[in-house]
Scaffold this motif. Structure first.
Motif, mmCIF file in Angstrom:
data_model
loop_
_atom_site.group_PDB
_atom_site.id
_atom_site.type_symbol
_atom_site.label_atom_id
_atom_site.label_comp_id
_atom_site.label_asym_id
_atom_site.label_seq_id
_atom_site.Cartn_x
_atom_site.Cartn_y
_atom_site.Cartn_z
ATOM 1 N N THR A 124 0.745 -1.166 0.034
ATOM 2 C CA THR A 124 0.136 -0.102 -0.027
ATOM 3 C C THR A 124 0.689 1.134 -0.095
ATOM 4 O OG1 THR A 124 -0.297 -0.068 2.551
ATOM 5 C CG2 THR A 124 -1.945 -1.323 1.130
ATOM 6 N N ARG A 125 2.065 0.973 0.272
ATOM 7 C CA ARG A 125 2.957 2.315 -0.116
ATOM 8 C C ARG A 125 4.345 1.799 -0.794
ATOM 9 N NH1 ARG A 125 4.830 4.451 5.623
ATOM 10 N NH2 ARG A 125 5.712 6.189 4.267
ATOM 11 N N PHE A 159 -3.496 -3.149 5.134
ATOM 12 C CA PHE A 159 -3.537 -1.685 4.566
ATOM 13 C C PHE A 159 -2.298 -1.050 5.228
ATOM 14 C CE2 PHE A 159 -6.662 -1.463 7.979
ATOM 15 C CZ PHE A 159 -5.973 -0.578 8.784
#
Length: 197
Positions: A124-125, A159
């Motif tokens: 997610t990053r 997440f």
């Protein structure tokens, strides 16, 4: 089983790496790579794999982390391949599901002698700390090519990118622990109908 210990060095224009591994260790890590988050992940592998790792790595970090991370995967894979020997009497297969809060990952490994990485992870990053999350694929690709294992990695949910990575490396350690363990029912036999791996 005899002692399953190996030391491997890799010296290139980009990196100088030395890895010692004890597959029947106590989960201890001595690690200096210059990449702090990678050190944190390797600590998970050692602790949850009950594998002792002694790692010293110097790389061209002034460029980026790529060569250090990739070459460490290569050298670690070489050390595992050397330490595991002919694979007689091991379970051969290992798997683990590991959660961390909202994140959940599954890792399955086969000491098959056939390198293959199947990694289904959407971080997610793009970075965790200063580490590019794309480099995790490079680390595992280097490992499977030189340990000669088939490795499936799936991040099922999550997440928080730190949690995603940590569940992967913890599950990797757990799967390794299961796969390299001595199978008392195998009693020194080759875990393959082919007679070799």
């Amino acid at each position: 089983m005899s002692a399953r210990i190996a030391t491997v060095s890799r010296d290139t224009n980009e990196t100088q790496i030395k890895v010692s591994v004890n597959l029947d260790g106590e989960g201890r890590l001595s690690c200096q790579t210059g990449v702090a988050f990678l050190d944190h992940m390797l600590d998970q592998v050692a602790r949850h794999g009950m594998i002792d790792l002694d790692i010293n790595a110097t790389g061209d970090l002034h460029i980026d982390d790529h060569h250090t991370v990739e070459d460490l995967g290569i050298t670690l894979g070489q050390a595992f391949f050397k330490a595991i020997g002919d694979k007689r009497g091991i379970y051969r297969y290992g798997h683990a599901y590991v959660p961390l809060d909202e994140a959940l990952s599954r890792v399955v490994i086969d000491f098959s002698g056939r390198p293959g990485l199947y990694m289904n992870v959407e971080f997610t990053r793009d970075t965790i700390g200063s580490l590019d999350t794309q480099l995790f694929w490079e680390f595992f690709q280097g490992f499977v090519n030189h340990a000669r294992v088939t490795l499936h990695i799936d991040n099922i949910k999550g997440f928080n990118a730190h949690h995603q990575a940590e569940t992967i490396f913890k599950a990797f350690g757990r799967a390794l622990r299961m796969a390299v363990a001595e199978d008392p029912r195998m009693a020194g036999q080759m875990p393959s109908t082919k007679g070799s791996l």
